[in-house]
Motif scaffolding. Structure first.
Motif, PDB file in Angstrom:
ATOM      1  N   SER A   8       0.771  -1.287  -0.208  1.00  0.00           N
ATOM      2  CA  SER A   8      -0.204   0.055   0.057  1.00  0.00           C
ATOM      3  C   SER A   8       1.030   1.185  -0.176  1.00  0.00           C
ATOM      4  CB  SER A   8      -0.757  -0.314   1.180  1.00  0.00           C
ATOM      5  OG  SER A   8      -0.159  -0.082   2.593  1.00  0.00           O
ATOM      6  N   PRO A  10       3.669   3.952  -1.294  1.00  0.00           N
ATOM      7  CA  PRO A  10       4.298   4.477  -2.593  1.00  0.00           C
ATOM      8  C   PRO A  10       5.465   3.809  -3.170  1.00  0.00           C
ATOM      9  CG  PRO A  10       3.715   6.405  -1.259  1.00  0.00           C
ATOM     10  CD  PRO A  10       3.592   5.094  -0.317  1.00  0.00           C
ATOM     11  N   GLN A  11       5.680   3.749  -4.213  1.00  0.00           N
ATOM     12  CA  GLN A  11       7.058   2.891  -4.714  1.00  0.00           C
ATOM     13  C   GLN A  11       8.317   3.509  -4.269  1.00  0.00           C
ATOM     14  OE1 GLN A  11       6.846   0.186  -6.591  1.00  0.00           O
ATOM     15  NE2 GLN A  11       8.927   0.083  -5.996  1.00  0.00           N
ATOM     16  N   SER A  12       8.379   4.887  -3.797  1.00  0.00           N
ATOM     17  CA  SER A  12       9.404   5.334  -3.490  1.00  0.00           C
ATOM     18  C   SER A  12       9.896   4.769  -1.915  1.00  0.00           C
ATOM     19  CB  SER A  12       9.417   6.704  -3.149  1.00  0.00           C
ATOM     20  OG  SER A  12       8.255   7.139  -2.611  1.00  0.00           O
ATOM     21  N   GLU A  13       8.808   4.711  -0.967  1.00  0.00           N
ATOM     22  CA  GLU A  13       8.832   4.177   0.354  1.00  0.00           C
ATOM     23  C   GLU A  13       9.369   2.792   0.194  1.00  0.00           C
ATOM     24  OE1 GLU A  13       8.164   6.338   3.590  1.00  0.00           O
ATOM     25  OE2 GLU A  13       9.440   6.767   2.094  1.00  0.00           O
ATOM     26  N   GLN A  14       8.556   1.819  -0.681  1.00  0.00           N
ATOM     27  CA  GLN A  14       8.980   0.595  -0.841  1.00  0.00           C
ATOM     28  C   GLN A  14      10.375   0.326  -1.153  1.00  0.00           C
ATOM     29  OE1 GLN A  14       6.350  -1.893  -3.131  1.00  0.00           O
ATOM     30  NE2 GLN A  14       4.536  -0.678  -2.943  1.00  0.00           N
ATOM     31  N   CYS A  39       3.445   4.245   6.933  1.00  0.00           N
ATOM     32  CA  CYS A  39       2.155   4.404   6.723  1.00  0.00           C
ATOM     33  C   CYS A  39       1.680   5.614   7.418  1.00  0.00           C
ATOM     34  CB  CYS A  39       1.170   3.378   6.833  1.00  0.00           C
ATOM     35  SG  CYS A  39       1.487   1.612   5.759  1.00  0.00           S
ATOM     36  N   LEU A  42       3.108   9.371   6.384  1.00  0.00           N
ATOM     37  CA  LEU A  42       2.688   9.460   5.261  1.00  0.00           C
ATOM     38  C   LEU A  42       1.526  10.172   5.338  1.00  0.00           C
ATOM     39  CD1 LEU A  42       4.212   6.853   2.722  1.00  0.00           C
ATOM     40  CD2 LEU A  42       4.899   9.239   2.870  1.00  0.00           C
ATOM     41  N   LYS A 325      -4.818   5.353   0.900  1.00  0.00           N
ATOM     42  CA  LYS A 325      -4.005   6.692   0.844  1.00  0.00           C
ATOM     43  C   LYS A 325      -4.628   7.767   0.834  1.00  0.00           C
ATOM     44  CE  LYS A 325      -1.229   3.712  -2.383  1.00  0.00           C
ATOM     45  NZ  LYS A 325      -0.902   3.353  -3.796  1.00  0.00           N
TER      46      LYS A 325
END
Length: 423
Positions: A8, A10-14, A39, A42, A325
């Motif tokens: 869940s 964002p790609q940058s956090e992943q 989570c 953000l 989100k």
């Protein structure tokens, strides 16, 4: 990372979390703590997570010791944020646009349920409320709402043939109070689907049973329906800051109070729920002003009840809220275990509830609505009201007696009004 919330993000956090884990090989529980923190930060608009992790601070430590030191430092800083009253002054969430809900008629075998208090023991003081799910799902967008975790579809599900089903429904002997706002908003759709007509059928069959409508709407076209006297309309109230920042798409405080005034003017029994109270910067001023407005707009004898409650989450709801989100500060709070759920610490609740009750004039406390705490620890009653009930049964008996007496008085006044006008 395999935690359910990871996808869940964002790609940058992943990417950041994956690289961080590659350097420190966190355990699954440590990964969970990192992901939940990411989570939350953000959603609070206080992220990304990398701003809160200082790898250089622990450069001299190695291996697992360094990993634990990094995580402990992060949790300590996030906990310090949680322990402060939530700050909304500079928090402006992106406005949620109305979802495209589609109304469908469904056949639901189970209509009746019960309130979400714990079933076993007396961990909370429970009033034995029964629920009737005539509609499922809500089009409002309250950030803390558990309904959104129960029903993931964007369909408003309306029970078909409701009136006929209520004509044959046999209530158990101990059912005296039914709420219709557990799985939806009771008045958002007014009588569009014939729901209020159907509830009238049940109200006439069981005239001693209180049927409670609960709403955050400002719709008033239903007040001319000549509702049965045992149907009570109630509004959930909150501070303007919380309505604006967390209760998206709902009516404003002015609109809710205006709708309640319109109902009371028609002789409809009404009530209010100051729920959920939120501990935020400025809460005392806003909640005091809210209560002063209620007392200036209504006579105490017009109200059946006034309840207090606060934020309470199950693990499933927490997981669902974190996976959405949405920008929200609602989880910027201490999540303390409470009767199998998570809520504010007891000392915070005592401060919230006792302050709110102290704002009411003595006349409201002596001859006003039935005041109570909703789904709260029994130890909170005495510091809030100066009295308590030793058991759930004694609480329920007092509530029942008060509700039925007040509803009967309001009904009598309503019957008397036409005679007064003729004179």
């Amino acid at each position: 990372m395999e935690h359910i919330l990871f996808k869940s993000l964002p790609q940058s956090e992943q990417t950041y979390l994956t690289e961080l884990d590659g350097r420190y090989s966190f355990s699954f529980q440590e990964q969970r703590q990192l992901i939940e923190a990411a989570c939350d930060l953000l959603q609070w608009k206080m992220g990304p997570l990398s701003l809160w992790i200082e790898e250089g601070r622990y450069a001299k430590q190695q291996g697992k010791r360094r990993a634990k030191a990094l995580l402990s430092d992060l949790i300590e800083k996030v906990d310090l944020e949680r322990k402060k009253p939530t700050q909304y002054a500079h928090f402006f969430p992106a406005e949620r646009m109305p979802d495209k809900y589609q109304s469908v008629i469904v056949q639901n075998d189970k209509l009746m349920g019960r309130c979400p208090c714990p079933v076993e023991g007396e961990k909370t003081r429970c009033c034995n409320l029964r629920t009737l799910d005539a509609v499922q799902q809500c089009a409002f967008g309250c950030s803390y709402c558990s309904i959104q975790s129960f029903y993931n579809s964007h369909e408003i599900q309306v029970v078909g043939n409701l009136e006929q089903r209520l004509e044959s429904l046999e209530l158990e002997e101990d059912v005296w109070h039914i709420g219709t706002g557990q799985s939806s908003d009771s008045l958002l759709w007014g009588n569009d689907f014939g729901t209020l007509d159907a509830l009238q059928t049940l109200a006439r069959r069981y005239p001693q049973t209180i049927i409670e409508l609960k709403t955050k709407s400002h719709r008033t076209d239903w007040v001319d329906m000549q509702l049965c006297p045992n149907i009570v309309a109630t509004w959930s109230l909150n501070a303007p800051t919380i309505i604006e920042k967390e209760e998206h798409l709902t009516a404003t405080l002015d609109q809710r109070l205006g709708a309640a005034r319109a109902a009371a003017d028609k002789g409809i029994p009404i009530g209010f729920h100051l729920h959920p109270m939120v501990w935020f910067v400025g809460w005392k001023e806003e909640y005091r002003s809210l209560i002063e407005r209620v007392c200036a707009t209504f006579r105490p004898e017009e109200l059946v009840m006034f309840s207090f409650g606060t934020l309470t989450f199950t693990k499933a709801v927490l997981r669902e809220l974190r996976s959405q989100k949405r920008e929200s500060r609602i989880l910027d709070m201490e999540l303390t275990p409470a009767a199998g759920k998570y809520s504010y610490p007891l000392e915070t609740k005592r401060e919230l509830f006792s302050f709110a009750y102290s704002c009411f004039p003595e006349r409201w406390k002596e001859d006003g609505p039935f005041f109570y705490l909703c789904m709260e620890d029994p130890s909170l009653w005495e510091p809030t009201f100066g009295y308590s009930y030793p058991t759930d049964k004694s609480f329920e008996a007092a509530m029942k007696k008060s509700y039925q007496k007040r509803v009967a008085l309001i009904a009598g006044n309503r019957m008397q009004k036409p005679l007064d006008k003729q004179e």
